[in-house]
Design a protein around this motif. Structure first.
Motif, PDB file in Angstrom:
ATOM      1  N   CYS A  88       0.723  -1.165  -0.177  1.00 47.74           N
ATOM      2  CA  CYS A  88      -0.185   0.077   0.041  1.00 47.74           C
ATOM      3  C   CYS A  88       0.995   1.312  -0.221  1.00 47.74           C
ATOM      4  O   CYS A  88       0.454   2.224  -0.803  1.00 47.74           O
ATOM      5  CB  CYS A  88      -0.714   0.068   1.197  1.00 47.74           C
ATOM      6  N   MET A  89       1.994   1.162   0.745  1.00 47.52           N
ATOM      7  CA  MET A  89       2.928   2.453   0.682  1.00 47.52           C
ATOM      8  C   MET A  89       3.408   2.710  -0.463  1.00 47.52           C
ATOM      9  O   MET A  89       3.652   3.667  -0.918  1.00 47.52           O
ATOM     10  CB  MET A  89       3.894   2.291   1.931  1.00 47.52           C
ATOM     11  N   ASP A  90       3.813   1.623  -1.228  1.00 51.97           N
ATOM     12  CA  ASP A  90       4.549   1.950  -2.477  1.00 51.97           C
ATOM     13  C   ASP A  90       3.611   2.377  -3.445  1.00 51.97           C
ATOM     14  O   ASP A  90       3.948   3.333  -4.234  1.00 51.97           O
ATOM     15  CB  ASP A  90       4.858   0.359  -3.079  1.00 51.97           C
ATOM     16  N   MET A  91       2.438   1.900  -3.518  1.00 50.48           N
ATOM     17  CA  MET A  91       1.338   2.370  -4.491  1.00 50.48           C
ATOM     18  C   MET A  91       1.037   3.859  -3.896  1.00 50.48           C
ATOM     19  O   MET A  91       0.730   4.679  -5.090  1.00 50.48           O
ATOM     20  CB  MET A  91       0.070   1.300  -4.082  1.00 50.48           C
ATOM     21  N   LEU A  92       0.890   4.051  -2.863  1.00 52.67           N
ATOM     22  CA  LEU A  92       0.724   5.484  -2.374  1.00 52.67           C
ATOM     23  C   LEU A  92       1.682   6.565  -2.917  1.00 52.67           C
ATOM     24  O   LEU A  92       1.503   7.532  -3.169  1.00 52.67           O
ATOM     25  CB  LEU A  92       0.351   5.725  -0.896  1.00 52.67           C
ATOM     26  N   ARG A  93       3.075   5.998  -2.838  1.00 54.14           N
ATOM     27  CA  ARG A  93       4.159   6.719  -3.072  1.00 54.14           C
ATOM     28  C   ARG A  93       4.147   6.962  -4.627  1.00 54.14           C
ATOM     29  O   ARG A  93       4.341   8.233  -5.168  1.00 54.14           O
ATOM     30  CB  ARG A  93       5.493   6.278  -2.971  1.00 54.14           C
ATOM     31  N   LYS A  94       3.717   5.914  -5.342  1.00 55.12           N
ATOM     32  CA  LYS A  94       3.540   6.396  -6.911  1.00 55.12           C
ATOM     33  C   LYS A  94       2.510   7.238  -7.347  1.00 55.12           C
ATOM     34  O   LYS A  94       2.537   7.752  -8.358  1.00 55.12           O
ATOM     35  CB  LYS A  94       3.216   4.974  -7.540  1.00 55.12           C
ATOM     36  N   GLN A  95       1.430   7.077  -6.428  1.00 58.57           N
ATOM     37  CA  GLN A  95       0.392   7.958  -6.663  1.00 58.57           C
ATOM     38  C   GLN A  95       0.468   9.398  -6.281  1.00 58.57           C
ATOM     39  O   GLN A  95       0.386  10.208  -7.184  1.00 58.57           O
ATOM     40  CB  GLN A  95      -1.001   7.587  -5.883  1.00 58.57           C
ATOM     41  N   LYS A  96       1.368   9.346  -5.307  1.00 58.44           N
ATOM     42  CA  LYS A  96       1.815  10.983  -4.831  1.00 58.44           C
ATOM     43  C   LYS A  96       2.724  11.599  -6.035  1.00 58.44           C
ATOM     44  O   LYS A  96       2.490  12.882  -6.331  1.00 58.44           O
ATOM     45  CB  LYS A  96       2.708  10.760  -3.478  1.00 58.44           C
ATOM     46  N   ARG A  97       3.677  10.668  -6.599  1.00 58.28           N
ATOM     47  CA  ARG A  97       4.414  11.164  -7.614  1.00 58.28           C
ATOM     48  C   ARG A  97       3.486  11.637  -8.925  1.00 58.28           C
ATOM     49  O   ARG A  97       3.935  12.572  -9.486  1.00 58.28           O
ATOM     50  CB  ARG A  97       5.478  10.323  -8.213  1.00 58.28           C
ATOM     51  N   LEU A  98       2.654  11.020  -9.157  1.00 53.99           N
ATOM     52  CA  LEU A  98       1.892  11.206 -10.313  1.00 53.99           C
ATOM     53  C   LEU A  98       0.983  12.653  -9.925  1.00 53.99           C
ATOM     54  O   LEU A  98       0.864  13.536 -10.836  1.00 53.99           O
ATOM     55  CB  LEU A  98       0.683  10.207 -10.579  1.00 53.99           C
ATOM     56  N   GLN A  99       0.502  12.824  -8.700  1.00 44.81           N
ATOM     57  CA  GLN A  99      -0.120  13.921  -8.384  1.00 44.81           C
ATOM     58  C   GLN A  99       0.779  15.274  -8.526  1.00 44.81           C
ATOM     59  O   GLN A  99       0.368  16.247  -8.878  1.00 44.81           O
ATOM     60  CB  GLN A  99      -0.896  13.674  -7.187  1.00 44.81           C
ATOM     61  N   GLU A 100       1.901  15.080  -8.008  1.00 46.34           N
ATOM     62  CA  GLU A 100       3.008  16.023  -8.013  1.00 46.34           C
ATOM     63  C   GLU A 100       3.164  16.447  -9.359  1.00 46.34           C
ATOM     64  O   GLU A 100       3.438  17.693  -9.792  1.00 46.34           O
ATOM     65  CB  GLU A 100       4.310  15.594  -7.288  1.00 46.34           C
ATOM     66  N   ASP A 101       3.325  15.627 -10.455  1.00 49.87           N
ATOM     67  CA  ASP A 101       3.541  15.781 -12.050  1.00 49.87           C
ATOM     68  C   ASP A 101       2.262  16.611 -12.495  1.00 49.87           C
ATOM     69  O   ASP A 101       2.454  17.311 -13.401  1.00 49.87           O
ATOM     70  CB  ASP A 101       3.649  14.501 -12.708  1.00 49.87           C
ATOM     71  N   SER A 134       3.662  11.229   5.537  1.00 49.32           N
ATOM     72  CA  SER A 134       4.263  10.264   4.531  1.00 49.32           C
ATOM     73  C   SER A 134       3.515   9.066   4.655  1.00 49.32           C
ATOM     74  O   SER A 134       2.990   8.400   5.713  1.00 49.32           O
ATOM     75  CB  SER A 134       5.916   9.987   4.580  1.00 49.32           C
ATOM     76  N   PRO A 135       3.390   7.987   3.646  1.00 45.90           N
ATOM     77  CA  PRO A 135       2.872   6.592   3.639  1.00 45.90           C
ATOM     78  C   PRO A 135       3.522   5.811   4.953  1.00 45.90           C
ATOM     79  O   PRO A 135       2.838   5.290   5.556  1.00 45.90           O
ATOM     80  CB  PRO A 135       3.206   6.137   2.415  1.00 45.90           C
ATOM     81  N   ASP A 136       4.935   5.874   4.991  1.00 49.76           N
ATOM     82  CA  ASP A 136       5.449   5.178   5.764  1.00 49.76           C
ATOM     83  C   ASP A 136       4.835   5.590   7.428  1.00 49.76           C
ATOM     84  O   ASP A 136       4.697   4.976   8.314  1.00 49.76           O
ATOM     85  CB  ASP A 136       7.018   5.413   6.282  1.00 49.76           C
ATOM     86  N   GLU A 137       4.792   7.166   7.780  1.00 50.46           N
ATOM     87  CA  GLU A 137       4.477   7.619   8.888  1.00 50.46           C
ATOM     88  C   GLU A 137       2.899   7.297   9.099  1.00 50.46           C
ATOM     89  O   GLU A 137       2.694   6.843  10.302  1.00 50.46           O
ATOM     90  CB  GLU A 137       4.547   8.958   9.028  1.00 50.46           C
TER      91      GLU A 137
END
Length: 200
Positions: A88-101, A134-137
Motif C-alpha cells: 500500500c505504501m509503495d502504491m501511495l508513493r507512486k500515486q503521490k508522484r503522479l499527483q505532483e506531476d 508520508s505513507p510510512d508515517e
C-alpha cells in the motif's frame, strides 16, 4: 497432520503444509481467514473499493510467491500485514508522484454546499493531517493505534530497531499534532472570512 481439516490448523501449520505439499486447500484456508482483513486495510489507505480489491488480489499473489521465505520467528498475520502495508505504501508513493506531476492543473473553488463543508471541516482535520504525512508515517500510526501492533512487530515490519520505532512514532505524533492545529487555525480563519462576507 496432513489428514487434519485445514480449518483446525494454526496459520503457521498451514504455511508449512502448503510449502511442503503445494496443495491449494492450505493456502485457500489462509486466504479465507485474511482476505477480508487485508481488503479492509487496503481500503483504509485508498478509500476506493475497486482499488482495494485490486490491491488485495496483488498482495495475495505476492504472498504466494514469497511464502517460502516466511520465518516462524514472527506470526503469519504480522508477516502478511507487513506485505500489505509495504504494498500500500509503495502504491501511495507512486500515486503521490503522479499527483505532483499534475499540480500545474488549476483548481476550481466549488461554492455549492458550503454550509455542509463548513460543518464537516473540523472532523476532517484529523483525516487531512493523516493525508499530509508520508505513507510510512501513516502506516506506522495505523499499525500502532488502529491495529494494535506491538513495537516489536512494527520494528520487524520496517526492519529497524525497537528504539528507532519508538522515536519515529513519537516524532510522527508530534507532527500530527502540529498539522492538526494548523488545519484548525486555517479552518477557523476561513469560517470567519465566510461569516464576514455574509454580513456585508
Amino acid at each position: 497432520m496432513n489428514n487434519q481439516e485445514p480449518g483446525t490448523l494454526k496459520d503457521e501449520e498451514l504455511v508449512r503444509l502448503y510449502v511442503s505439499s503445494q496443495k491449494n486447500l492450505y493456502f485457500e484456508e489462509l486466504y479465507e481467514r485474511y482476505s477480508e482483513k487485508v481488503y479492509r486495510k487496503c481500503l483504509s489507505f485508498v478509500k476506493d473499493q475497486a482499488k482495494a480489491e485490486d490491491f488485495t488480489h496483488d498482495i495475495f499473489l505476492k504472498v504466494i510467491t514469497k511464502i517460502g521465505t516466511f520465518k516462524e520467528s514472527a506470526r503469519f498475520s504480522t508477516w502478511l500485514y507487513s506485505i500489505t502495508y509495504n504494498y500500500c505504501m509503495d502504491m501511495l508513493r507512486k500515486q503521490k508522484r503522479l499527483q505532483e506531476d499534475s499540480l500545474e492543473e488549476p483548481m476550481e473553488f466549488v461554492e455549492e454546499n458550503v454550509d455542509h463543508e463548513l460543518l464537516s471541516m473540523k472532523k476532517e482535520g484529523l483525516q487531512k493531517s493523516l493525508e499530509e504525512i508520508s505513507p510510512d508515517e501513516k502506516a506506522m500510526l495505523l499499525m500502532k493505534y488502529q491495529d494494535e501492533f506491538s513495537i516489536k512487530e512494527i520494528a520487524q515490519t520496517f526492519q529497524i530497531s525497537e528504539s528507532a520505532t519508538k522515536m519515529r512514532l513519537l516524532r510522527t505524533k508530534e507532527k500530527m499534532k502540529k498539522l492538526y492545529l494548523e488545519h484548525v487555525i486555517l479552518i477557523s480563519l476561513f469560517v470567519l472570512k465566510i461569516l464576514l462576507l455574509f454580513r456585508k
